[in-house]
Design a protein around this motif. Structure first.
Motif, PDB file in Angstrom:
ATOM      1  N   ARG A  35      19.056  41.829  30.644  1.00 49.43           N
ATOM      2  CA  ARG A  35      20.262  42.071  29.856  1.00 49.43           C
ATOM      3  C   ARG A  35      20.428  40.966  28.826  1.00 49.43           C
ATOM      4  O   ARG A  35      20.355  39.777  29.151  1.00 49.43           O
ATOM      5  CB  ARG A  35      21.484  42.137  30.750  1.00 49.43           C
ATOM      6  CG  ARG A  35      22.772  42.446  30.021  1.00 49.43           C
ATOM      7  CD  ARG A  35      23.914  42.709  30.968  1.00 49.43           C
ATOM      8  NE  ARG A  35      23.686  43.929  31.757  1.00 49.43           N
ATOM      9  CZ  ARG A  35      24.568  44.428  32.632  1.00 49.43           C
ATOM     10  NH1 ARG A  35      25.725  43.805  32.840  1.00 49.43           N
ATOM     11  NH2 ARG A  35      24.298  45.526  33.313  1.00 49.43           N
TER      12      ARG A  35
ATOM     13  N   GLY B 256      25.238  38.488  27.429  1.00 53.37           N
ATOM     14  CA  GLY B 256      24.693  38.980  28.685  1.00 53.37           C
ATOM     15  C   GLY B 256      23.484  38.196  29.165  1.00 53.37           C
ATOM     16  O   GLY B 256      22.884  37.410  28.423  1.00 53.37           O
TER      17      GLY B 256
ATOM     18  N   THR C 120      20.451  38.319  32.808  1.00 52.83           N
ATOM     19  CA  THR C 120      20.075  38.794  34.133  1.00 52.83           C
ATOM     20  C   THR C 120      19.858  37.577  35.014  1.00 52.83           C
ATOM     21  O   THR C 120      18.997  36.739  34.725  1.00 52.83           O
ATOM     22  CB  THR C 120      18.798  39.647  34.084  1.00 52.83           C
ATOM     23  OG1 THR C 120      19.046  40.842  33.350  1.00 52.83           O
ATOM     24  CG2 THR C 120      18.336  40.017  35.496  1.00 52.83           C
TER      25      THR C 120
ATOM     26  N   ASN D 222      24.586  36.023  46.227  1.00 48.87           N
ATOM     27  CA  ASN D 222      25.421  36.660  45.202  1.00 48.87           C
ATOM     28  C   ASN D 222      26.587  35.788  44.784  1.00 48.87           C
ATOM     29  O   ASN D 222      27.517  36.239  44.129  1.00 48.87           O
ATOM     30  CB  ASN D 222      25.922  38.024  45.686  1.00 48.87           C
ATOM     31  CG  ASN D 222      27.041  37.916  46.710  1.00 48.87           C
ATOM     32  OD1 ASN D 222      27.291  36.835  47.265  1.00 48.87           O
ATOM     33  ND2 ASN D 222      27.715  39.021  46.962  1.00 48.87           N
TER      34      ASN D 222
ATOM     35  N   ARG E 114      29.113  37.912  40.251  1.00 44.78           N
ATOM     36  CA  ARG E 114      29.517  39.096  39.478  1.00 44.78           C
ATOM     37  C   ARG E 114      30.923  38.932  38.905  1.00 44.78           C
ATOM     38  O   ARG E 114      31.238  39.515  37.858  1.00 44.78           O
ATOM     39  CB  ARG E 114      29.446  40.343  40.363  1.00 44.78           C
ATOM     40  CG  ARG E 114      28.026  40.685  40.813  1.00 44.78           C
ATOM     41  CD  ARG E 114      28.002  41.960  41.647  1.00 44.78           C
ATOM     42  NE  ARG E 114      26.684  42.218  42.192  1.00 44.78           N
ATOM     43  CZ  ARG E 114      25.697  42.853  41.554  1.00 44.78           C
ATOM     44  NH1 ARG E 114      25.915  43.296  40.316  1.00 44.78           N
ATOM     45  NH2 ARG E 114      24.529  43.043  42.124  1.00 44.78           N
TER      46      ARG E 114
ATOM     47  N   HIS F  38      29.608  39.771  32.308  1.00 47.91           N
ATOM     48  CA  HIS F  38      28.713  40.426  31.353  1.00 47.91           C
ATOM     49  C   HIS F  38      27.251  40.285  31.747  1.00 47.91           C
ATOM     50  O   HIS F  38      26.364  40.751  31.016  1.00 47.91           O
ATOM     51  CB  HIS F  38      28.933  39.851  29.952  1.00 47.91           C
ATOM     52  CG  HIS F  38      30.331  40.003  29.449  1.00 47.91           C
ATOM     53  ND1 HIS F  38      30.889  41.218  29.111  1.00 47.91           N
ATOM     54  CD2 HIS F  38      31.316  39.073  29.255  1.00 47.91           C
ATOM     55  CE1 HIS F  38      32.141  41.050  28.723  1.00 47.91           C
ATOM     56  NE2 HIS F  38      32.426  39.762  28.796  1.00 47.91           N
TER      57      HIS F  38
ATOM     58  N   GLU G 132      24.073  40.769  34.701  1.00 53.81           N
ATOM     59  CA  GLU G 132      23.687  41.562  35.863  1.00 53.81           C
ATOM     60  C   GLU G 132      23.014  40.636  36.867  1.00 53.81           C
ATOM     61  O   GLU G 132      22.435  39.608  36.492  1.00 53.81           O
ATOM     62  CB  GLU G 132      22.751  42.707  35.475  1.00 53.81           C
ATOM     63  CG  GLU G 132      21.381  42.265  34.992  1.00 53.81           C
ATOM     64  CD  GLU G 132      20.430  43.441  34.807  1.00 53.81           C
ATOM     65  OE1 GLU G 132      20.793  44.572  35.197  1.00 53.81           O
ATOM     66  OE2 GLU G 132      19.319  43.228  34.290  1.00 53.81           O
TER      67      GLU G 132
END
Length: 420
Positions: A7, A30, A32, A38, A64, A69, A71
Motif C-alpha cells: 500500500r 499508506g 504495508t 498486531n 490498525r 491508512h 495495512e
C-alpha cells in the motif's frame, strides 16, 4: 505463493515503536506493515505494567488503530529480493511476496545475553510484555513461597531479588517491583517483619550512566534509602537455581535474577542480507538510507543512525530518537529528502511512586517534580488519545489505591476442555 503490492508503495518490516510511528507519519500515503504482532509495545511504560500500576493492555497500541491508512500483514519477513523489490513474508496462511517501491527496516532489538553459566536457564528477561507479566507472576509466587517457607533461610532466599543491569530498564523495573512487594506485604501478616533484599548489579562505575552524574547520584541515594544494595563495577559470574555468584566474591541466595543488561540489534538483520556494522546494526547514511541501496531505509534500534546534531556519534536506542527518526524518514520517503538532525530534549526516569529524575533543557529535576515530568513526557510519546486517557485513568486510580496483587499466570495458557 501469493503476491501483492505494498500500500502506497512502502513496506515497513517491523511494527515496533519506530516502525509504527513511521507508518503513522506516512499518513494517507499508506504503507504495508509486516509484523508478527498486531500491536506496538510502548516499552517506557513496561515497568508500570509489571508492577500493576498500569493495565497491561494499555501499554500496547493496536497498529490498525495507530496507522489507519496502513495495512497490516501478520507475519515475519524471511527474505529480501533487492533486485526484484520484493519482501517474502511467512504468514499463518503460507508465504506471501510483497512488492515495494520503498522498503523500511525497523526490526528493533532483542535482549543482549552473555555466555554466563546458568544465565539462559535461570534468569528472567525484561524486554516485552510477556516478560513483564511473567516477572510479575514470578515475584508474587515468591511471596507465596516465602509465606509457606519452613525456615528463615528459605524465606530469605525467596525474598531476595537480584537485578543485573543498572540502565533505565533495570532501575525502573526494580523500583516499581519493590513498590509492588511493599504494597503486597499488608496481605502477608507472617512476612511483614521478614527482611527483603533487593540487589542491583552493574559492570559500570555508576548506575544510569546515560544521565548526568548529579541525577545518577540522586537515583542511587534514593534507592539506597529504600535498602536496595547497589553493586557497581561488578559482574554476574554465574547463576544456578538457588544462588547468584557475583564477581566481588559474594554469593547471593535467590530464586529471582532479572537480566536487564542491555540490548542488541535483531539478528534477523544480517540473515536478510542487509549491510551491518560490528554490533549487527544496519548501516545507513545521514538520510536514513541503507548504504548501497537507493530505495531501502532503516531506523530505530535496528540501525546505526548518524545524527548531524552530534557529529561522529550515532543515535542511542531510545524512544525519543526513534520518534524523530520516523518523522524525518516519512518526509524523506515523501520526496523531501534531508539529512536527519535531532538534539536530544533530555532524559527521564521514574524511581517508583512519586520519585523520578528528569534532565531537560535548562533544568535537572528530581523527586516528585522529576516523576511528574517523566510521566508527562511518556504520555506525550504515547499515540492515540484513547490510549492516553486509559493510561491517565490508571495513573489516577493508582493515586488512591495500592497496587493489585492478582497473579495472571493463567493468561495465554487456558486449560483444555474437560481438564479439572
Amino acid at each position: 505463493m501469493s503476491e501483492r503490492e505494498a500500500r502506497g508503495g512502502t513496506v515497513v518490516v517491523g511494527g515496533g515503536f519506530a516502525g509504527g510511528w513511521l507508518a503513522r507519519y506516512l499518513g494517507k500515503r499508506g504503507a504495508t506493515i509486516v509484523s508478527p504482532e498486531n500491536s506496538m509495545l510502548f516499552t517506557a511504560l513496561l515497568p508500570e505494567a509489571a508492577s500493576g500500576t498500569l493495565e497491561p493492555r494499555h501499554v500496547v497500541v493496536p497498529l490498525r488503530m495507530m496507522c489507519p491508512h496502513a495495512e497490516l500483514v501478520l507475519g515475519r519477513a524471511t527474505a529480501l529480493d533487492f533486485d526484484g523489490s520484493r519482501v517474502q513474508v511467512e504468514t499463518l496462511e503460507g508465504h506471501l511476496d510483497v512488492r515495494y517501491s520503498n522498503l523500511v527496516v525497523a526490526l528493533g532489538s532483542i535482549s543482549r545475553a552473555l555466555p554466563i553459566p546458568g544465565l539462559a536457564d535461570h534468569a528472567l528477561g525484561f524486554k516485552d510484555l510477556a516478560d513483564a507479566i511473567h516477572l510479575r507472576n514470578h515475584i508474587l509466587r515468591r511471596l507465596e513461597a516465602a509465606d509457606a517457607a519452613p525456615d528463615d533461610a528459605q524465606r530469605e532466599r525467596e525474598l531476595t531479588f537480584v537485578f543485573v543491569g543498572a540502565g533505565y530498564a533495570g532501575v525502573e523495573a526494580l523500583a516499581e517491583l519493590s513498590d509492588l512487594v511493599r504494597d503486597a506485604m499488608r496481605f502477608y501478616p507472617s512476612l511483614r517483619h521478614a527482611p527483603q533484599r533487593w540487589v542491583l548489579v552493574d559492570a559500570a562505575p555508576k548506575i544510569l550512566p546515560e544521565i548526568p552524574t548529579r541525577l545518577g547520584d540522586y537515583a542511587a541515594q534514593q534507592l539506597a534509602k529504600r535498602g536496595i544494595e547497589i553493586n557497581v563495577g561488578t559482574t554476574l559470574e554465574s547463576v544456578d537455581q538457588h544462588v547468584a555468584h557475583l564477581s566481588n566474591g559474594e554469593d547471593v541466595p535467590t530464586h529471582t535474577l532479572v537480566w536487564t543488561a542491555g540490548v542488541k540489534a535483531n539478528p534477523a538483520l544480517s540473515r536478510l542480507g542487509l549491510p551491518v556494522d560490528e554490533r549487527g546494526r544496519v548501516t545507513v547514511d545521514e538520510t536514513l538510507r541503507v548504504e548501497g541501496h537507493g530505495n531501502v531505509w532503516a531506523l530505530g534500534d535496528a540501525a546505526r543512525v548518524p545524527n548531524l546534531a552530534t557529529p561522529g556519534e550515532f543515535d542511542p536506542p531510545t524512544s525519543q530518537h526513534a520518534l524523530r527518526q520516523a518523522r524525518r524518514l516519512a518526509k524523506n520517503i515523501a520526496g523531501e529528502v534531508r539529512p536527519y538532525r535531532y538534539r536530544m530534549l533530555g532524559q527521564v526516569a521514574t524511581l517508583g511512586r512519586y520519585k523520578g529524575i528528569a534532565d531537560v533543557p535548562g533544568a535537572r529535576l528530581t523527586g516528585f517534580v522529576g516523576w511528574f515530568v517523566t510521566r508527562s513526557y511518556h504520555l506525550y510519546q504515547l499515540p492515540l488519545l484513547s490510549r492516553k486517557l486509559r493510561v491517565v485513568a490508571d495513573w489516577t486510580t493508582s493515586l488512591f489505591f495500592r497496587r493489585d496483587i492478582a497473579e495472571l499466570s493463567m493468561l495465554g495458557h487456558p486449560r483444555r476442555l474437560g481438564d479439572g
